[in-house]
Motif scaffolding. Sequence first.
Motif, PDB file in Angstrom:
ATOM      1  N   LEU A 145       1.004  -1.163   0.058  1.00 47.52           N
ATOM      2  CA  LEU A 145       0.103   0.003   0.067  1.00 47.52           C
ATOM      3  C   LEU A 145       1.036   1.236   0.069  1.00 47.52           C
ATOM      4  O   LEU A 145       1.320   1.394   1.197  1.00 47.52           O
ATOM      5  N   ALA A 164      -1.126   4.732  -2.716  1.00 46.25           N
ATOM      6  CA  ALA A 164      -2.435   5.180  -2.097  1.00 46.25           C
ATOM      7  C   ALA A 164      -2.332   5.323  -0.486  1.00 46.25           C
ATOM      8  O   ALA A 164      -3.217   5.419   0.019  1.00 46.25           O
ATOM      9  N   SER A 165      -0.888   5.373  -0.116  1.00 45.14           N
ATOM     10  CA  SER A 165      -1.087   5.578   1.442  1.00 45.14           C
ATOM     11  C   SER A 165      -1.032   6.964   1.734  1.00 45.14           C
ATOM     12  O   SER A 165      -0.431   7.654   1.024  1.00 45.14           O
ATOM     13  N   SER A 166      -1.404   7.048   2.978  1.00 45.55           N
ATOM     14  CA  SER A 166      -1.544   8.316   3.435  1.00 45.55           C
ATOM     15  C   SER A 166      -0.324   8.587   4.160  1.00 45.55           C
ATOM     16  O   SER A 166      -0.030  10.053   4.697  1.00 45.55           O
ATOM     17  N   LYS A 217      -5.902  13.975   0.982  1.00 42.06           N
ATOM     18  CA  LYS A 217      -6.300  13.175  -0.013  1.00 42.06           C
ATOM     19  C   LYS A 217      -6.113  13.599  -1.516  1.00 42.06           C
ATOM     20  O   LYS A 217      -6.104  14.722  -1.685  1.00 42.06           O
ATOM     21  N   ALA A 228      -6.903  -2.364  -1.405  1.00 37.71           N
ATOM     22  CA  ALA A 228      -6.114  -1.007  -1.477  1.00 37.71           C
ATOM     23  C   ALA A 228      -4.824  -1.493  -2.713  1.00 37.71           C
ATOM     24  O   ALA A 228      -4.612  -0.611  -3.518  1.00 37.71           O
ATOM     25  N   GLU A 260      -3.769   0.409  -6.295  1.00 37.76           N
ATOM     26  CA  GLU A 260      -2.405   0.417  -6.791  1.00 37.76           C
ATOM     27  C   GLU A 260      -2.082   0.121  -8.132  1.00 37.76           C
ATOM     28  O   GLU A 260      -1.471   0.730  -8.614  1.00 37.76           O
ATOM     29  N   LEU A 279      -9.659   2.793   5.726  1.00 38.66           N
ATOM     30  CA  LEU A 279      -9.369   3.415   4.501  1.00 38.66           C
ATOM     31  C   LEU A 279      -9.344   4.860   4.556  1.00 38.66           C
ATOM     32  O   LEU A 279      -8.520   5.516   4.059  1.00 38.66           O
ATOM     33  N   LYS A 339      -5.788   5.453   6.507  1.00 39.51           N
ATOM     34  CA  LYS A 339      -4.669   4.815   6.039  1.00 39.51           C
ATOM     35  C   LYS A 339      -4.394   5.057   4.476  1.00 39.51           C
ATOM     36  O   LYS A 339      -3.335   4.747   3.813  1.00 39.51           O
ATOM     37  N   THR A 340      -5.405   5.271   3.990  1.00 41.54           N
ATOM     38  CA  THR A 340      -5.237   5.635   2.311  1.00 41.54           C
ATOM     39  C   THR A 340      -5.372   7.137   1.985  1.00 41.54           C
ATOM     40  O   THR A 340      -6.002   8.077   2.944  1.00 41.54           O
ATOM     41  N   ASN A 341      -4.984   7.510   0.990  1.00 39.47           N
ATOM     42  CA  ASN A 341      -5.209   9.236   0.448  1.00 39.47           C
ATOM     43  C   ASN A 341      -6.290   9.096  -0.534  1.00 39.47           C
ATOM     44  O   ASN A 341      -6.278  10.061  -1.517  1.00 39.47           O
TER      45      ASN A 341
END
Length: 332
Positions: A61, A64-66, A72, A212, A216, A252, A255-257
């Motif tokens: 990940l 897509a990771s924060s 975002k 996720a 990617e 999500l 932990k994701t952007n």
Amino acid sequence: MIIHLKPSVTEEKALELATLSGAIHLKDEQRQILVTSSKIRQVPNDLYGFVDETFLFENDLQLASSEYLKAKRTVQIGEVTIGGNTTNSIMIAGPCSVESEEQIESSAQLMKELGIKALRGGCFKPRTSPYSFQGLGLEGLKLLAKMREKYDLAIVTEVRDATHIDAVIEYTDVVQVGAKAMYDHGILRACGKANKPVLLKRGFGSSLQEFAQAAEFILSGGNTQVVLCERGIRTFETKTRFTLDLCGVSFLKEKTNLPVILDPSHAMGYSYGVPDLSRACMAMGIDGLLIEVHPNPKVAKSDAAQQLNHEEFRALYGSLEQIGAAVGRSLT
Ligand code: PEP
Ligand code: MN
């Protein structure tokens, strides 16, 4: 590992370095970027002297990771921007399947009446049985395009397999990758090269990590406009169609952007539960909702049990604005 190359590195050189190091090459407005497996913990020897900055991750990940991008990513759906520093939540609504011009026009008129900017409707339906309605195909895409012109709506429609991806990309404003297609790498790779936003639904048997990582594939193809959609996962419970994983949504978001939208219709499977679930989703502060609504659900050719009728949808929509406002979001 994500590697930002020095600003002086040309695209040609970056492509050569990508081949030498077995990395994926990308670029944004500022720089050339290489991405390797997260298992690689040291800059490959071939890259010495060319690297500006590196980012290490515990697993794949990455884009897509924060941890990589704190803010975002933004995604443009017609005239509505979600993600970034906006507080917009978008409503995407319409029937499960496009069935006829009369039916989809009735849905388009409902969206227009309520000021909703995005109309959904499937034309290539991923049905569990080959004997069920499979969708109108290209004819349906043309009907959606007609509704876009006539009612100024952004169109969201799904791709079932790679055979018709070009047609879907050509006609739609947002490419929906359905739950059953989440692992289709032909679709994911084509979406990575598409110049359209992608609404990626979570496979109902997929972990959050797998979900996720499907995103990617699209991001590493160069398309940054990806929206994640939680639509329920399969659990031991059989009273509802699926189980809406709101814990997963929190993961999500944190932990994701990527913007995250929710589909309570497919999760619940029964229209009676959709309004309550939609309000619970809205209260989580999400980037959007995807809801199935049909002029006459009883005769719907797919997902009849879960679609709201127009009256039910109007009542639900009217109740969402205040909930959004309570969590600092405006619903469009
Ligand atoms: C749909 O949106 O109509 C659909 C088929 O959804 P999913 O892929 O989540 O089952
Ligand atoms: Mn459906």
